[in-house]
Design a protein around this motif. Structure first.
Motif, PDB file in Angstrom:
ATOM      1  N   ILE A  29       5.109  24.973 -49.380  1.00 60.56           N
ATOM      2  CA  ILE A  29       5.221  24.297 -48.088  1.00 60.56           C
ATOM      3  C   ILE A  29       4.897  22.818 -48.247  1.00 60.56           C
ATOM      4  N   VAL A  30       5.757  21.971 -47.724  1.00 59.87           N
ATOM      5  CA  VAL A  30       5.526  20.524 -47.755  1.00 59.87           C
ATOM      6  C   VAL A  30       5.441  20.041 -46.303  1.00 59.87           C
ATOM      7  N   GLY A  48       4.851  18.617 -58.063  1.00 64.61           N
ATOM      8  CA  GLY A  48       4.320  19.968 -57.981  1.00 64.61           C
ATOM      9  C   GLY A  48       5.413  21.013 -57.950  1.00 64.61           C
ATOM     10  N   ALA A  49       6.493  20.722 -57.233  1.00 63.91           N
ATOM     11  CA  ALA A  49       7.623  21.652 -57.175  1.00 63.91           C
ATOM     12  C   ALA A  49       8.260  21.819 -58.544  1.00 63.91           C
ATOM     13  N   MET A  50       8.428  20.745 -59.260  1.00 66.54           N
ATOM     14  CA  MET A  50       9.022  20.820 -60.605  1.00 66.54           C
ATOM     15  C   MET A  50       8.163  21.664 -61.539  1.00 66.54           C
ATOM     16  N   ALA A  51       6.860  21.449 -61.479  1.00 65.45           N
ATOM     17  CA  ALA A  51       5.955  22.194 -62.364  1.00 65.45           C
ATOM     18  C   ALA A  51       5.907  23.664 -61.995  1.00 65.45           C
ATOM     19  N   SER A  52       5.854  23.946 -60.704  1.00 63.70           N
ATOM     20  CA  SER A  52       5.716  25.322 -60.258  1.00 63.70           C
ATOM     21  C   SER A  52       7.000  26.118 -60.424  1.00 63.70           C
ATOM     22  N   GLY A  98       0.612  31.066 -53.293  1.00 65.15           N
ATOM     23  CA  GLY A  98       1.238  30.201 -52.307  1.00 65.15           C
ATOM     24  C   GLY A  98       0.806  28.774 -52.560  1.00 65.15           C
ATOM     25  N   TYR A  99       1.664  27.820 -52.217  1.00 63.61           N
ATOM     26  CA  TYR A  99       1.390  26.412 -52.477  1.00 63.61           C
ATOM     27  C   TYR A  99       1.710  25.608 -51.218  1.00 63.61           C
ATOM     28  N   VAL A 151      -3.338  23.875 -53.487  1.00 61.43           N
ATOM     29  CA  VAL A 151      -3.287  22.807 -52.485  1.00 61.43           C
ATOM     30  C   VAL A 151      -3.059  21.486 -53.216  1.00 61.43           C
ATOM     31  N   ASN A 152      -1.930  20.878 -52.973  1.00 63.10           N
ATOM     32  CA  ASN A 152      -1.550  19.639 -53.668  1.00 63.10           C
ATOM     33  C   ASN A 152      -1.550  19.831 -55.178  1.00 63.10           C
TER      34      ASN A 152
END
Length: 513
Positions: A292-293, A305-309, A444-445, A468-469
């Motif tokens: 969630i952003v 963060g999205a790229m890493a996750s 969840g992120y 978180v972040n």
């Protein structure tokens, strides 16, 4: 096909990478220590052959790497008997003695990290950089639980009457069946086995049929570390025999504990088997992580963060972000920056190539699932912004979709591939409702710079782990596990040993005080 040959103490394996766009065909040579490239099973401290073998394939080429012994129910029972016999002496070793042996195993894994990483890349397909990262992660559990071995404490409880003493003792449960997945063929073993051994349990490991080589190499290093015969056993088997072997490991009366990481569907089957003899069970099952952003987020950090996750191991991790929910104010800029990052940072290829960041999916079935989810989403109105194609073999282009809705398969089913479906939302309440609508809840992120929102959302997300972040959260020091249909129990952290311990209440009465 690939060819395997021995020169001195090294095994060499020649492979040809498939043709991919803008990539020339080239040969790769895998050279690993001969002692670590094991193709037999490991029972009671001995390498054992089966009557038949099964092939282990390079997922990047589809070519055969080696043939591995194909164990069945009989060999599985032999391994359980060996583990049960070894348990009676292993549990009597002092925590310090077990700690030292685990530490030796940890040292050997670090000393052989390059060869162990090459095995992961060969059988799993992930890039070498990621494989080296997995070996470091694997070793961290051996180190952590070597230290926790000496910190398993019971309790002395104040009684209600004066002539008694109440003692609560912690004791190992016994033989543990360890059933592991292919996506982290080393770390998923050490996270379970190190905790079990630390408290005095013995284990029988059934690695995934796609990736047995890493498990067998770990068994070799355990033996080199001096861990006694029968304490660690490994029973490789083919997909055809996996069900029968798994049933033995979940129903044999000598097995006290079952620990499984894999799909929710398979976990439910194993739970039913284990119920027959009321075994202790740990289940780390499927995930469907929301990412969630919020409008208050630092968009650049959210994209990183999205790229890493998402793209670690080409999206093939149980804690990968699967559902991307972006608040409407920053939706467009997030999607634009994420698309640019994908273009700049992601490179498809064989994991042996240092330039590769995205290897193949584990097999054709995995690629077909991602293809199906993309086709379903596009047919329902999603906009394909990047990628979307399956290349040769099981390679999938990293894919970005926008205008996604909650009725699409990619929002209802775990993907396990490099697909980013982005859905726009308006309010925090809406995002939480969508995130929590899943029957599973592993990770969840979310990204936000609003401290009040951080507390609210972290507490309300129905998952076992929250980033978180931050897109990468796994570490030996923290608990790992989910809620709802994502499983039972916790691994890692100080709580990881509890899964392999019984608490015995001892009441001493008639004391003259």
């Amino acid at each position: 096909m690939g060819s395997l040959y021995l020169v001195g103490s090294k095994c060499f394996l020649n492979r040809i990478r498939p043709g991919l766009p803008n990539m020339a065909r080239r040969a790769y040579t895998l050279d690993v220590c001969a002692e670590l490239l094991r193709t037999q099973g490991f029972i009671n401290g001995r390498w054992v052959s089966a009557a038949s073998t099964f092939p282990v394939l390079d997922p990047a080429t589809g070519k055969e790497l080696v043939q591995v012994s194909d164990f069945g129910p009989r060999e599985a029972r032999d391994a359980v008997v060996a583990a049960h016999k070894a348990f009676h002496s292993w549990k009597c070793q002092t925590p310090k003695e077990r700690s030292l042996l685990l530490r030796k195993w940890f040292d050997l894994v670090n000393q052989n990290k390059e060869d162990l990483a090459k095995l992961i890349t060969a059988e799993c397909g992930k890039p070498m950089k990621e494989s080296l990262g997995e070996i470091a992660y694997s070793a961290s559990f051996l180190e952590w639980f070597s230290e926790e071995a000496r910190r398993v404490y019971g309790d002395i409880v104040s009684p209600a009457v004066k002539d008694r003493k109440i003692l609560l003792l912690k004791q190992p449960v016994g033989v543990a069946s360890i059933i592991t997945p292919w996506n982290f063929p080393s770390a998923m073993i050490t996270r379970k086995v190190a905790a079990a051994l630390a408290v005095g349990c013995t284990v029988v490991v059934k690695p995934a049929e796609d990736t047995p080589l890493s498990a067998l190499a770990l068994a070799e290093l355990a033996a080199q570390a001096g861990i006694p015969a029968g304490v660690v056993n490994v029973v490789p088997c083919s997909r055809e025999k996996a069900s029968a072997v798994g049933e033995v490991l979940c129903t044999d009366p000598l097995v006290a504990k079952v620990s499984f990481t894999g799909s929710t569907a398979t976990g439910k089957i194993l739970l039913k088997h284990a119920a027959e003899t009321v075994k202790r069970v740990s289940m780390e099952l499927g995930g469907h992580a929301p990412f969630i952003v919020f409008d208050s987020a630092d968009v650049d950090k959210a994209v990183a963060g999205a790229m890493a996750s998402k793209f670690r191991n080409s999206g093939q991790t149980c804690v990968c972000s699967n559902r991307f929910l972006v608040q409407q104010k920053i939706h467009d800029v997030f999607v634009e920056k994420l698309g640019r990052a994908m273009e700049a940072e992601l490179r498809l290829g064989h994991g042996s190539d240092p330039a590769t960041t995205q290897g193949p999916l584990i097999n054709a079935r995995a690629a077909e699932k991602v293809e199906h989810q993309i086709a379903d989403a596009v047919s329902r109105g999603a906009v394909l912004l990047k990628g979307g194609k399956r290349l040769e073999g099981s390679f999938m282009q990293p894919t970005l979709l926008s205008s996604v809705t909650s009725d699409m398969l990619c929002m209802r089913e775990e993907t396990f591939g490099p697909l980013v479906p982005v859905m726009k939302f308006k309010t925090e309440e809406e995002a939480l409702a969508i995130a929590n609508a899943s029957p599973v809840g592993l990770a969840g992120y979310f990204f936000s710079q609003d401290i009040s929102q951080i507390w609210r959302v972290a507490e309300q997300l129905e998952v076992g782990m929250v980033g978180v972040n931050e897109g990468l959260i796994s570490t030996a020091e923290a608990s790992f596990g989910g809620v709802k249909q994502s499983g039972l129990g916790r691994e890692g952290s100080k709580y990881g040993v509890d899964e392999y311990l019984e608490v015995k209440y001892v009441c001493i009465g008639g004391l003259a005080l």
